[in-house]
Structures are given as C-alpha cells and as structure tokens.
Scaffold this motif. Structure first.
Motif, PDB file in Angstrom:
ATOM      1  N   ILE A 102       0.834  -1.208   0.000  1.00  0.00           N
ATOM      2  CA  ILE A 102       0.000   0.000   0.000  1.00  0.00           C
ATOM      3  C   ILE A 102       0.865   1.253   0.000  1.00  0.00           C
ATOM      4  O   ILE A 102       0.547   2.246  -0.679  1.00  0.00           O
ATOM      5  CB  ILE A 102      -0.939  -0.009   1.232  1.00  0.00           C
ATOM      6  N   CYS A 103       1.963   1.222   0.735  1.00  0.00           N
ATOM      7  CA  CYS A 103       2.807   2.411   0.889  1.00  0.00           C
ATOM      8  C   CYS A 103       3.726   2.679  -0.303  1.00  0.00           C
ATOM      9  O   CYS A 103       4.322   3.764  -0.389  1.00  0.00           O
ATOM     10  CB  CYS A 103       3.651   2.287   2.159  1.00  0.00           C
ATOM     11  N   GLU A 104       3.854   1.712  -1.203  1.00  0.00           N
ATOM     12  CA  GLU A 104       4.760   1.877  -2.341  1.00  0.00           C
ATOM     13  C   GLU A 104       4.411   3.064  -3.216  1.00  0.00           C
ATOM     14  O   GLU A 104       5.281   3.655  -3.852  1.00  0.00           O
ATOM     15  CB  GLU A 104       4.774   0.599  -3.186  1.00  0.00           C
ATOM     16  N   GLU A 105       3.115   3.443  -3.258  1.00  0.00           N
ATOM     17  CA  GLU A 105       2.707   4.531  -4.144  1.00  0.00           C
ATOM     18  C   GLU A 105       3.069   5.912  -3.597  1.00  0.00           C
ATOM     19  O   GLU A 105       2.967   6.908  -4.317  1.00  0.00           O
ATOM     20  CB  GLU A 105       1.207   4.465  -4.404  1.00  0.00           C
ATOM     21  N   TYR A 106       3.483   5.970  -2.344  1.00  0.00           N
ATOM     22  CA  TYR A 106       3.823   7.264  -1.742  1.00  0.00           C
ATOM     23  C   TYR A 106       5.337   7.438  -1.754  1.00  0.00           C
ATOM     24  O   TYR A 106       6.054   6.893  -0.918  1.00  0.00           O
ATOM     25  CB  TYR A 106       3.288   7.336  -0.308  1.00  0.00           C
ATOM     26  N   THR A 107       5.810   8.212  -2.704  1.00  0.00           N
ATOM     27  CA  THR A 107       7.256   8.365  -2.895  1.00  0.00           C
ATOM     28  C   THR A 107       7.820   9.632  -2.255  1.00  0.00           C
ATOM     29  O   THR A 107       9.032   9.844  -2.274  1.00  0.00           O
ATOM     30  CB  THR A 107       7.592   8.384  -4.399  1.00  0.00           C
ATOM     31  N   ASN A 108       6.944  10.460  -1.678  1.00  0.00           N
ATOM     32  CA  ASN A 108       7.399  11.717  -1.086  1.00  0.00           C
ATOM     33  C   ASN A 108       7.584  11.633   0.426  1.00  0.00           C
ATOM     34  O   ASN A 108       7.670  12.647   1.112  1.00  0.00           O
ATOM     35  CB  ASN A 108       6.414  12.849  -1.423  1.00  0.00           C
ATOM     36  N   VAL A 109       7.639  10.397   0.935  1.00  0.00           N
ATOM     37  CA  VAL A 109       7.876  10.174   2.362  1.00  0.00           C
ATOM     38  C   VAL A 109       8.641   8.858   2.518  1.00  0.00           C
ATOM     39  O   VAL A 109       8.518   7.954   1.686  1.00  0.00           O
ATOM     40  CB  VAL A 109       6.532  10.131   3.138  1.00  0.00           C
ATOM     41  N   ASN A 110       9.460   8.772   3.562  1.00  0.00           N
ATOM     42  CA  ASN A 110      10.274   7.578   3.788  1.00  0.00           C
ATOM     43  C   ASN A 110       9.582   6.643   4.786  1.00  0.00           C
ATOM     44  O   ASN A 110       9.154   7.085   5.857  1.00  0.00           O
ATOM     45  CB  ASN A 110      11.650   7.974   4.345  1.00  0.00           C
ATOM     46  N   PHE A 111       9.495   5.369   4.439  1.00  0.00           N
ATOM     47  CA  PHE A 111       8.859   4.378   5.306  1.00  0.00           C
ATOM     48  C   PHE A 111       9.912   3.432   5.883  1.00  0.00           C
ATOM     49  O   PHE A 111      10.853   3.034   5.205  1.00  0.00           O
ATOM     50  CB  PHE A 111       7.833   3.545   4.524  1.00  0.00           C
TER      51      PHE A 111
END
Length: 283
Positions: A102-111
């Motif tokens: 799910i988080c792969e699409e958010y590239t403007n934050v580091n997970f």
C-alpha cells in the motif's frame, strides 16, 4: 528537518487514550462476518464482537486498503517526512507485507517497517516505546537499533479459559483440545520475541493454578529488573481485576494498568482470557 510519525495496526490493542497520548496513528484490521465487514476498533468494538460470538465467529483479514491510504495521506498532509510502521509479527500475519504494498505509491515520504515479532498488547508496547524514542528526539537509525532491545525486555502471556476457539482457529488439534477440556487445562500461551511465534508456556489445570504460575513468572522477572506491567482482559473483566489486585502492590512495578484485548485478537482466543504483559526497565 525530519518529522517522524509512528503507525501501527489495530492488533496492537492500544486504547484510544494511549494512541492519542503518544501521537500514534492506527490502521484497523478487518473483522469479517458472513453478511458484513467491520473495521476493528472503528466500526466494531471488542465488546460488540464478544456479544455476538455465540451467534457467529467472524474471521480477521488484512487492513482495508482505502482506510490505510487515508491514514498515510493524512500523515503526509501534516508534513511528516518519515513514517515508522510497527506491525504484528510477520510469522502470524501478512499485515506488514500488505502495508508495504500500500505504501509503495507514496514516494514523497520515507517508510521504515518494524516487525514487532509479537501481537496484541505486547505489539502495542513496542509501538509506544518507539513513539517515546521519537518524542525524545532520537534519529531513525537510533530507534531502529533499539527495537531488538525492546523485544528482549518484553514478555507477554495470555491464559485461555476455553480451548474451543484455539481448536476452531487451528492452533490446537481437536484431539488435544478434547483431552485438555476433560482435564480442565487453562493453558498459558507465550510469545517468542526472537522467532515471532506463539508457544505453550504451560498447561495448568484450573484458573487458580494458572494465576499462580503467572504470578511466579512476574516475580522472577521482578527479581532482575523494575518493570511496567499490564493486565489484559478478553471479556473477563472480573477475573482480570482479581488478578490485578493480587499483583498491583508488588515491589518493583513502576506502573500497572488493566487493558482490553481487542476484537481482532479476541476472535482467536475467545472470551474469558486474562493476560499479563511485562516490560523490563531499560538499562
């Protein structure tokens, strides 16, 4: 400048008060009935789930994608640059891998994904400790390096009143369950925080004996360290209160409270569960 958020899944069993106190974001697991789906702690409470167990035993499922996306987006909108995601043991659930996708699409934050190697309230303890480190100003690297230490200091046990739900969930064979029921076994189940799996600590006959064994476990830990302690109730408020009263004045306990086992966890253990969670003080 980095701004760090802490996210966990609802298997952590943290109360809304604790979630708010430490600024933790929570993504619910799904509770699935034949004719309806609910979001754990959002659209169904543990008390509501327990009240319906006699009519239907639901199942649990991975976090709702749309809800998870909403949580992540709200964190980004608040200006966070880094997100620490604390999840239920990967040996017991696919939640961590699901959230990674799910988080792969958010590239403007580091997970940064943390396998708590536990479940239920012990998972919540890991999330709270991580949140404390964030508030203390530790770096991401420092926090991640401290996680194994949290797990080493953490002990979690539940005492199950009935074997029925362990049998239905496949965690206990029907034959072993039948024998255990006849012999009045009230098993104490622990969590191996190195392997991230459940194991049978002991099989006391009767709840009085089970409480005695849990007290011995607590006393042995207190011999080597001061501890924070949580007593858990899974639709067993009276018994949990009784157990709490037996241990609350032990020397070396720095804080103690009674916490509720949530719907997602309670489905697998059934009602009548009393738990004990211990966190040794950081040296």
């Amino acid at each position: 400048m980095k701004k760090i958020a802490v996210v966990t899944d609802s298997a952590c069993d943290l109360s809304s008060k604790t979630i708010e106190e430490y600024g933790i974001y929570q993504i619910p697991l799904k509770i699935i009935y034949k004719n309806a789906e609910y979001l754990d702690k959002v659209t169904i409470s543990s008390k509501e789930m327990y009240a319906r167990l006699n009519q239907e035993v639901p199942t649990t499922s991975l976090p709702d994608v749309e809800y998870a996306q909403g949580v992540i987006q709200s964190i980004i909108d608040e200006g966070y640059t880094d997100i620490l995601v604390v999840c239920i043991s990967t040996q017991l659930s696919g939640t961590l891998n699901s959230l990674k996708i799910i988080c792969e699409e958010y590239t403007n934050v580091n997970f940064y994904f943390i396998d708590s190697k536990t479940l239920g309230y012990p998972e919540g303890v890991v999330a709270v400790e991580v949140a404390k480190y964030v508030k203390a100003g530790l770096s991401i690297e420092e926090i991640l390096n401290k996680v194994p230490g949290i797990q080493k200091r953490l002990h979690g046990y539940i005492n199950v009143d009935s074997l029925d739900h362990l049998i239905k969930g496949g965690r206990l064979s029907k034959t072993a369950g039948a024998v255990g029921t006849i012999l009045n076994f009230k098993p104490i189940i622990g969590i191996d925080h190195e392997k991230g799996i459940l194991y049978s600590e002991s099989k006391p006959r009767g709840r009085k004996k089970a409480f005695s064994e849990l007290i011995d476990i607590l006393k042995n830990v207190l011999k080597r360290s001061k501890c924070e302690v949580w007593v858990l109730t899974g639709d067993a408020d009276s018994e949990a209160k009784d157990f709490y009263n037996q241990i609350k004045d032990f020397e070396g306990i720095t804080q103690i409270s009674i916490e509720e086992i949530g719907a997602a966890m309670g489905i697998h253990t059934g009602p009548g569960v009393v738990g004990l969670v211990i966190l040794e003080a950081e040296k």
